[in-house]
Scaffold this active site. Structure first.
Site, PDB file in Angstrom:
ATOM      1  CE1 TYR A   1      26.607  11.203 -22.766  1.00 24.88           C
ATOM      2  CE2 TYR A   1      25.118  10.015 -21.314  1.00 24.88           C
ATOM      3  CZ  TYR A   1      26.281  10.735 -21.511  1.00 24.88           C
ATOM      4  OH  TYR A   1      27.108  10.976 -20.453  1.00 24.88           O
TER       5      TYR A   1
ATOM      6  CE  LYS B   1      27.343  16.301 -20.776  1.00 24.04           C
ATOM      7  NZ  LYS B   1      26.651  15.277 -21.561  1.00 24.04           N
TER       8      LYS B   1
ATOM      9  CG  ASP C   1      19.516  13.875 -25.428  1.00 21.69           C
ATOM     10  OD1 ASP C   1      19.801  15.093 -25.396  1.00 21.69           O
ATOM     11  OD2 ASP C   1      20.150  13.020 -24.774  1.00 21.69           O
TER      12      ASP C   1
ATOM     13  NE  ARG D   1      11.946  12.480  -1.513  1.00 22.34           N
ATOM     14  CZ  ARG D   1      10.706  12.128  -1.092  1.00 22.34           C
ATOM     15  NH1 ARG D   1       9.714  12.066  -1.951  1.00 22.34           N
ATOM     16  NH2 ARG D   1      10.495  11.867   0.175  1.00 22.34           N
TER      17      ARG D   1
HETATM   18  C1  LIG Z   1      25.871  14.244 -21.186  1.00 16.99           C
HETATM   19  C2  LIG Z   1      24.687  13.794 -21.935  1.00 16.99           C
HETATM   20  C3  LIG Z   1      23.642  13.128 -21.286  1.00 16.99           C
HETATM   21  C4  LIG Z   1      23.689  12.764 -19.820  1.00 16.99           C
HETATM   22  O1  LIG Z   1      23.723  13.874 -18.990  1.00 16.99           O
HETATM   23  P1  LIG Z   1      24.388  13.895 -17.509  1.00 16.99           P
HETATM   24  O2  LIG Z   1      24.060  15.251 -17.022  1.00 16.99           O
HETATM   25  O3  LIG Z   1      25.863  13.620 -17.693  1.00 16.99           O
HETATM   26  O4  LIG Z   1      23.737  12.804 -16.735  1.00 16.99           O
HETATM   27  C5  LIG Z   1      22.549  12.759 -22.043  1.00 16.99           C
HETATM   28  N1  LIG Z   1      22.475  13.024 -23.370  1.00 16.99           N
HETATM   29  C6  LIG Z   1      23.467  13.659 -24.013  1.00 16.99           C
HETATM   30  C7  LIG Z   1      23.328  13.912 -25.484  1.00 16.99           C
HETATM   31  C8  LIG Z   1      24.606  14.067 -23.335  1.00 16.99           C
HETATM   32  O5  LIG Z   1      25.591  14.679 -23.999  1.00 16.99           O
END
Ligand SMILES: *Cc1c(COP(=O)(O)O)cnc(C)c1O
Length: 392
Positions: A112, A209, A184, A59
């Site tokens: 997001y 992604k 982000d 963890r």
């Molecule tokens: C998909 C996404 C997230 C969240 O990610 P998960 O892996 O789905 O929890 C955060 N920021 C952006 C810009 C995203 O496209």
């Protein structure tokens, strides 16, 4: 080996993997062990209190997961990195670590969807003052920052209309106010944009992604200033949103082809955006690589490519979108983005489904909008596919 002087394609292959693994293995082993044993109690104690490198319990840390953390650290030019079960775990752990009751955070309306929920629903319950600004109104964002805040949370390009923030300008304002800047970088990836080189304190990623790139694994990463990453790690150790070693391996594997994929997706997206821009049944195309995009000059100054996501609206509105999307052959009509295969869908039914038409309108999201995350297919086939499906 220091990979900061190397190009990002080299860094993505070798980051975290410059030494051989056990038995001379050239790829990182997936270490599924939950716990790590010690013959010597003094050594165990030293590892437990952080006096010596090693693992105690997965963890907290795990050898496979650590390879991935080192890879993103190298890719983003960061001092330190840590990982999470999903992108949202990375974002929520970061915000809940950095913010305490009475603190103020400044961000944008277009972050997001999940991040937006944290700002609007969850942080206010803990008496955190959340100030969301109109996304491209830099003057308003600067004014709100200058009133004082603990954290400035940015995202560029944004979802789904690809708005662009001037990172240098907003980071400067945040520094003057003594705030921590979190960016982000999921949409851009370190191939196209490296916020830490522009002064950001922390970068967060949904590794689900582009980083992993195949829509077959979930994960989240943060990297940046060591002192801040340590704090977030300390919270995550107890909060428990850790990444598992099998997923870490999948992300490591995906990241080795990150540059190949993203360069192809940049090219594909730009070509498709240009094609759509000239099509008579297309109303508007949102892609920062187009000179007509209001954020193009800023994007060109802070990004080396414009990314694999674009969106566009059709003259015929949502009814036409429904017919158009179901005619496409080379696309999965599905949520998510950044995969090797093209993914598309209307924000009205995916990322922004919980909003009313009026709220979407306020964010500049037309009802007839399509978000199109370009894969690595041959662009001629994608353009032909779009051309066949669009109204003549
Ligand atoms: C998909 C996404 C997230 C969240 O990610 P998960 O892996 O789905 O929890 C955060 N920021 C952006 C810009 C995203 O496209």
């Amino acid at each position: 080996m220091d990979l900061t002087k190397n190009k990002r394609g080299t860094a993505s292959v070798w980051g975290g993997e410059t030494n051989l693994f056990e038995h001379g293995a050239t790829t990182p082993p997936v270490v599924n062990s939950v716990t790590f044993a010690y013959d010597d109690l003094d050594e165990w104690f030293d590892v437990a209190v952080g006096k010596r490198d090693g693992h105690i319990y997965s963890r907290n840390t795990n050898p496979t997961v650590q390879v991935l953390e080192e890879k993103i650290r190298v890719m983003e030019y960061a001092e330190a990195a840590t990982s999470f079960a999903t992108g949202m775990a990375a974002i929520s752990n970061t915000l809940f670590t950095l913010l305490s009751p009475g603190d103020r955070v400044v961000s944008i309306n277009d972050s997001y969807g999940g991040t937006s929920k944290i700002f609007l629903e969850h942080l206010p319950r803990f008496n955190v003052d959340v100030q969301l600004c109109e996304t491209t109104n830099h003057e308003q964002i600067e004014t709100e920052i200058s009133k004082g805040c603990k954290v400035v949370y940015l995202e560029t390009p944004t979802n789904p209309t690809l708005k662009i923030l001037d990172l240098k300008r907003l980071i400067k304002a945040a520094k003057q106010a003594g705030a921590i800047v979190v960016v982000d970088n999921t949409f851009a990836t370190p191939i196209n944009q490296t916020p830490i080189l522009l002064g950001a304190d922390l970068v967060v990623h949904s590794a689900t992604k582009f980083l992993s790139g195949h829509s077959d694994v979930m994960g989240g990463l943060i990297c940046g200033k060591e002192e801040l990453v340590k704090k977030v790690f300390h919270y995550r150790e107890i909060n428990g949103a850790s990444l598992n070693p099998a997923s870490a391996y999948m992300i490591i594997r995906g990241m080795k082809t990150l540059e190949l994929r993203v360069l192809r997706q940049n090219d594909n997206a730009l070509n498709i955006a240009k094609f759509l821009q000239d099509h008579k049944s297309v109303k508007e195309v949102f892609y920062p690589g187009l000179e007509s995009h209001p954020g193009h000059a800023i994007a060109a100054s802070q990004m080396s490519g414009f990314g694999g996501v674009l969106s566009f609206s059709l003259n015929g509105g949502f009814d036409e979108v429904k017919q158009f999307l179901t005619k496409l052959k080379f696309v999965h009509l599905a949520a998510s983005l950044g995969s090797v295969s093209t993914l598309a869908g209307p924000p009205k039914t995916t990322s922004h489904v919980e909003m009313t038409e009026a709220q979407r309108k306020q964010l500049g999201i037309p009802e007839g909008l399509v978000r199109y995350s370009v894969g690595i297919e041959n662009v001629e086939d994608l353009i032909e596919d779009l051309n066949e499906a669009l109204f003549k």
